[in-house]
Design an enzyme around this catalytic site. Structure first.
Site, PDB file in Angstrom:
ATOM      1  CE  LYS A 242      -0.385  -0.175   5.040  1.00  0.00           C
ATOM      2  NZ  LYS A 242      -1.292  -0.220   6.191  1.00  0.00           N
TER       3      LYS A 242
ATOM      4  CE1 TYR B 135      12.955  32.274   2.868  1.00  0.00           C
ATOM      5  CE2 TYR B 135      13.191  29.886   2.674  1.00  0.00           C
ATOM      6  CZ  TYR B 135      12.912  31.121   2.096  1.00  0.00           C
ATOM      7  OH  TYR B 135      12.606  31.194   0.764  1.00  0.00           O
TER       8      TYR B 135
END
Length: 372
Positions: free
Chosen positions: A35, A268
């Protein structure tokens, strides 16, 4: 130069892991759980490596092919059928709509039944042939599945339903198998065995953690997910401790190397400031590729045979590492974010998450490449 960032998937590692899981559970069939796009490794990549697309190889007495595949959604199962997979497929969450049932029949797909609404859909439809059903018993996970008190009546209704193939198969799911000292797993096993005693049908209990740490849970089928990809399900453990090989290497490249002065910040928020003169490397990967933005300073990457730490905040497309003042690294050099040289389990521990999340969250910007 190859595209970057990219996830290099090793076919031989997947095959080796399958063989090792058969050695660990020699009396069980293997339902390979694929999955979430094969846990980020590529659904058809995994199917091609351990599936029935080609003639199965044999390593010693063990087949190089899984006995079946476990999936979460019908769409995943149809992808495998369209890709040429002929073996057993099982929908671990079952079907969601009554209109899905004829599709299961057409494509020979097994389904879990875990809720009365699914049983009602089976009871009120006519199908060309019966569907193979695995009834899920909730023995302690308390997520999906019939309670121990519900089981007998639900089982009898399934037996009476002409749309359900016989025998009915039996399953449960562990809540704490990845905690080897937690007694809940034994409690769940005992409850399951007591409830299904004397019934026909195949049994499956063991996920990856059950397979590796609870041998008495292996039963007729094991359902390895993360272990198939060479990763341990237990925090603090490593797949290599069980002779499993990491199947994914997440790699990128340096796109800049620059001198950096003591006292200068980077990135940042000026989040990190150099304590001494050094050289910084900029790596072409970021949270837009699925590398976690919350990776803290010091999280390692692997460059030219050594670990170097991430510094500054992770950007959408880039991250920055401290190469060291005397580094000779250059633009274009490979960077491994995790893989054989740097275990994904360790990277996950630095970040405060689990390896499952790291490998499944890669975005489509990451090129997934199947290698030998």
């Amino acid at each position: 130069m190859k595209p970057f960032p990219r996830a290099e998937i090793s076919r031989s590692a997947l095959q080796s892991n399958l063989v090792q899981l058969r050695l660990i559970a020699p009396n069980s069939k293997v339902m390979a759980v694929v999955k979430a796009n094969g846990y980020g490794h590529g659904l058809l990549n995994v199917a091609e490596s351990v599936g029935l697309l080609n003639a199965a190889e044999t390593v010693g007495m063990y087949s190089g092919s899984a006995d079946g595949f476990g999936l979460a959604r019908l769409e995943e199962a149809l992808q495998l059928r369209d890709g040429g997979v002929k073996g057993k497929l099982l929908l671990l969450e079952g079907f969601f709509r009554q209109s899905d049932l004829p599709t299961l029949v057409t494509h020979n797909i097994d389904t879990v039944v875990h809720h009365e609404s699914q049983l009602q859909m089976l009871e009120t439809i006519k199908l060309e042939k019966p569907v193979t059903v695995w009834i899920k018993i909730d023995t302690g996970m308390h997520r999906i599945g019939f309670t121990l008190d519900q089981f007998d009546s639900i089982y009898q209704r399934l037996l009476a339903c002409p749309q359900v193939a016989k025998p009915i198969h039996l399953m449960t799911h562990f809540a704490c198998a990845d905690e080897p000292d937690n007694t809940l797993t034994q409690t769940q096993m005992d409850a399951f065995e007591q409830r299904i005693k004397g019934l026909e049908g195949d049994r499956t209990l063991a996920n990856s953690a059950g397979t590796l740490f609870w041998p008495s849970s292996q039963a007729d089928w094991i359902r390895p997910g993360i272990a198939l990809y060479g990763v341990s399900p237990v925090v603090g453990d490593r797949g290599v401790n069980h002779r499993l090989i990491p199947a994914m290497e997440l790699v990128s490249n340096l796109i800049a190397v620059r001198e950096h002065k003591a006292g200068d910040s980077v990135g940042y928020g000026a989040f990190w400031t150099a304590k001494q003169d050094t050289r910084l490397g900029v790596v072409a990967i970021g949270y837009g590729d699925g590398y976690p933005r919350n990776a803290p300073e010091g999280t390692p990457v692997w460059i030219n045979g050594r670990r170097v730490p991430i510094v500054g905040r992770i950007s959408m497309d880039m991250l920055t590492v401290d190469l060291g003042a005397n580094a000779a690294d250059k633009v274009g050099d490979n960077v491994q974010l995790w893989g054989k040289a740097l275990a994904v389990e360790e990277v996950a521990e630095y970040i405060g998450t689990i390896a499952y999340e790291l490998v499944t969250k890669l975005t489509p910007r990451v090129v997934v490449e199947l290698l030998e």
